[in-house]
Design a protein around this motif. Structure first.
Motif, short mmCIF file in Angstrom:
data_model
loop_
_atom_site.label_atom_id
_atom_site.label_comp_id
_atom_site.label_asym_id
_atom_site.label_seq_id
_atom_site.Cartn_x
_atom_site.Cartn_y
_atom_site.Cartn_z
N VAL A 191 -24.51 40.47 46.31
CA VAL A 191 -23.81 41.22 45.48
C VAL A 191 -22.59 40.36 45.01
O VAL A 191 -21.80 40.14 46.14
CB VAL A 191 -23.51 42.46 46.18
CG1 VAL A 191 -22.47 43.42 45.26
CG2 VAL A 191 -24.59 43.58 46.33
N VAL A 193 -18.76 40.05 43.86
CA VAL A 193 -17.65 40.83 43.84
C VAL A 193 -16.36 39.86 43.10
O VAL A 193 -16.10 38.96 43.76
CB VAL A 193 -17.13 41.34 45.29
CG1 VAL A 193 -15.96 42.36 44.92
CG2 VAL A 193 -18.03 42.08 45.88
N THR A 203 -18.53 44.68 40.72
CA THR A 203 -19.64 44.08 41.35
C THR A 203 -20.67 43.49 40.39
O THR A 203 -20.76 44.27 39.30
CB THR A 203 -20.17 45.19 42.42
OG1 THR A 203 -20.91 46.25 41.54
CG2 THR A 203 -19.21 45.64 43.40
N SER A 259 -13.97 49.01 49.95
CA SER A 259 -14.71 47.97 50.67
C SER A 259 -16.03 48.79 51.32
O SER A 259 -16.96 48.10 51.42
CB SER A 259 -13.76 47.32 51.80
OG SER A 259 -13.45 48.45 52.62
N ILE A 262 -18.73 48.99 48.29
CA ILE A 262 -19.29 47.75 48.32
C ILE A 262 -20.35 47.49 49.34
O ILE A 262 -21.47 46.74 49.25
CB ILE A 262 -18.27 46.60 48.15
CG1 ILE A 262 -17.37 46.81 46.85
CG2 ILE A 262 -18.90 45.06 48.16
CD1 ILE A 262 -16.30 45.78 46.90
N VAL A 263 -20.00 47.45 50.62
CA VAL A 263 -20.75 47.24 51.71
C VAL A 263 -21.98 48.21 51.90
O VAL A 263 -23.27 47.67 52.07
CB VAL A 263 -20.00 47.33 52.98
CG1 VAL A 263 -21.04 47.34 54.47
CG2 VAL A 263 -19.09 46.45 53.04
N ALA A 266 -24.44 46.89 49.37
CA ALA A 266 -25.28 46.02 49.52
C ALA A 266 -26.31 46.06 50.66
O ALA A 266 -27.36 45.64 50.82
CB ALA A 266 -24.21 44.71 50.23
N ILE A 273 -23.14 39.82 50.44
CA ILE A 273 -21.97 40.00 49.70
C ILE A 273 -21.36 38.54 49.34
O ILE A 273 -21.15 37.82 50.41
CB ILE A 273 -20.99 40.92 50.13
CG1 ILE A 273 -21.52 42.32 50.69
CG2 ILE A 273 -19.68 40.87 49.33
CD1 ILE A 273 -20.74 43.39 51.11
N ILE A 307 -13.93 44.15 53.69
CA ILE A 307 -15.25 44.01 53.19
C ILE A 307 -15.89 43.24 54.29
O ILE A 307 -17.00 43.45 54.74
CB ILE A 307 -15.34 43.22 51.82
CG1 ILE A 307 -14.98 44.25 50.94
CG2 ILE A 307 -16.71 42.80 51.47
CD1 ILE A 307 -14.70 43.63 49.24
N ALA A 311 -18.76 44.65 56.67
CA ALA A 311 -20.15 43.98 56.55
C ALA A 311 -20.74 43.40 57.68
O ALA A 311 -21.90 43.70 58.06
CB ALA A 311 -19.96 42.90 55.71
N VAL A 318 -21.83 37.86 54.83
CA VAL A 318 -20.77 37.51 53.62
C VAL A 318 -20.73 36.07 53.40
O VAL A 318 -20.65 35.53 54.64
CB VAL A 318 -19.67 38.32 54.12
CG1 VAL A 318 -18.56 37.89 53.11
CG2 VAL A 318 -19.80 39.70 54.18
N SER A 363 -18.73 38.22 37.96
CA SER A 363 -19.24 38.73 39.15
C SER A 363 -20.85 38.25 39.38
O SER A 363 -21.38 38.04 40.46
CB SER A 363 -19.41 40.31 39.48
OG SER A 363 -20.21 40.83 38.35
#
Length: 389
Positions: A191, A193, A203, A259, A262-263, A266, A273, A307, A311, A318, A363
């Motif tokens: 993903v 970002v 994203t 964050s 986003i996590v 993913a 990420i 993030i 994660a 990451v 992204s």
């Protein structure tokens, strides 16, 4: 992995008075020791212990609190030297560098004070703590917190805890050693970002976290802060201080929410990420003054750190990629041209004609670079995480 858990204390008025007197005594002793360390050019832990341990005991501190004061002062000078060495204080000839290094470090009366298990004991089941104070041992001080935080505290607390008073409220900040989750070694893509001002985070799956409402609030905050600074009275300074605290808490809350989303995305899609390595962006970016104010005031590093640690808890890999030309490169044909960005929000490739939202296109480029970094085995190391309150 180390996490920081903050719980709120609910002391009685008598207990709060004893805690306040303890913090004042510890920080007054730290200020005295800091002045002595600066005058004698002795800042190591061993040197300060030989210099002032007995004197700190005569100031009403027990053995362990005296050692914690010594370490706090030594660590503060070590951090100052590190900042000066890497250039965070500017050039050695600058006024900022001179202001920071030409006088002793000082500690606020209510600054945090560390306590170890000899001075502070937790009764997790009863939700109380017992703590050393200058007026004796205080027992049965009630604390409260979120259920998830209390579970972490009960299972993984290790080491010291910091006592802190903020805006009349009392807190304990404890360090927890949480076992690492096995990282997904075979992610199904990444993903990407893209971090920005108009859209805080975009994203590669198409989700945009808009910053328009927040930017209006921040502009109002800047105007109010400037007005209070120009006024310069004591009441204006108090109001500015309270307002600055609210600004920081608002930004931290938004970064936590973004964050987390986003996590979760993913983890749900079994992907990693990919983030831009934005180290040194403030020095590299050439912007007009109003744009510099906006860029420098947003906590991009904090969002990246949130993030990263979320994660890690979820086992999501990451990677950090080179941000050069991510906003000018076409995600379809990879043609790079400054003219590919006719406006802030629009990307239109001059080569293949591909049109997309500029942040979404960036992204996609970040996601692609993240995959190649992973495949080529050149995974970059995530930046060191600062303690999170």
């Amino acid at each position: 992995m180390k996490l920081v858990v903050r719980v709120k204390l609910l002391p009685t008025p008598e207990q709060a008075a004893a805690l306040e007197a303890t913090l004042r005594s510890c920080n007054a002793a730290a200020n005295w020791l800091s002045a002595e360390a600066f005058a004698r050019r002795v800042t190591s832990r061993a040197g300060l212990q030989a210099l002032a341990y007995v004197d700190l005991r005569t100031r009403g501190l027990s053995a362990q609190p005296a050692l914690h004061v010594l370490r706090k002062v030594a660590d503060a000078y070590a951090a100052l030297k590190a900042h000066a060495r890497v250039g965070n204080l500017g050039k050695p000839t600058s006024k900022r560098y001179a202001r920071a290094t030409s006088k002793p470090i000082t500690f606020r009366a209510g600054a945090a004070q560390p306590f170890d298990d000899r001075c502070l004991s937790w009764q997790i089941g009863a939700a109380t703590v017992s703590i050393w104070t200058t007026s004796g041992r205080l027992k049965n001080i009630t604390f409260t917190g979120h259920s998830e935080q209390l579970e972490l505290l009960a299972r993984y607390r290790r080491g010291e805890s910091d006592l802190l008073c903020r805006d009349g409220q009392w807190y304990l900040i404890a360090t927890c050693e949480v076992p690492d989750v096995e990282e997904n070694s075979r992610p199904d893509g990444f993903v990407g970002v893209d971090l920005g001002i108009t859209n805080i985070a975009t994203t590669s799956s198409g989700r945009r976290h808009s910053g328009r409402h927040l930017n209006r609030r921040r502009e109002q905050d800047r105007k109010l802060r400037g007005k209070l600074q120009r006024k310069g009275t004591k009441s204006a300074k108090r109001r500015a201080k309270r307002h600055a605290g609210r600004e920081a808490r608002r930004a931290r809350d938004i970064n936590h929410k973004i964050s987390k989303c986003i996590v979760a995305e993913a983890q749900r899609t079994d992907r990693g990420i990919a983030l831009e390595d934005l180290g040194g962006i403030r020095e590299r970016a050439r912007l007009r003054k109003p744009q510099r104010v906006t860029l420098h005031s947003w906590a991009f590093h904090q969002l990246g750190a949130f993030i990263s640690y979320k994660a890690k808890r979820a086992g999501v890999p990451v990677v950090y990629v080179d941000p050069v030309y991510t906003s000018r490169e076409c995600s379809q044909c990879h043609h790079i041209d400054k003219r590919n960005r006719p406006s802030q929000a629009v990307f239109a490739c001059r080569s293949c004609g591909f049109v997309e939202h500029a942040d979404l296109n960036a992204s996609h480029n970040i996601a692609s670079r993240g995959w190649w970094v992973w495949v080529c085995g050149a995974r970059s190391v995530a930046p060191a995480l600062a303690p999170l309150a």
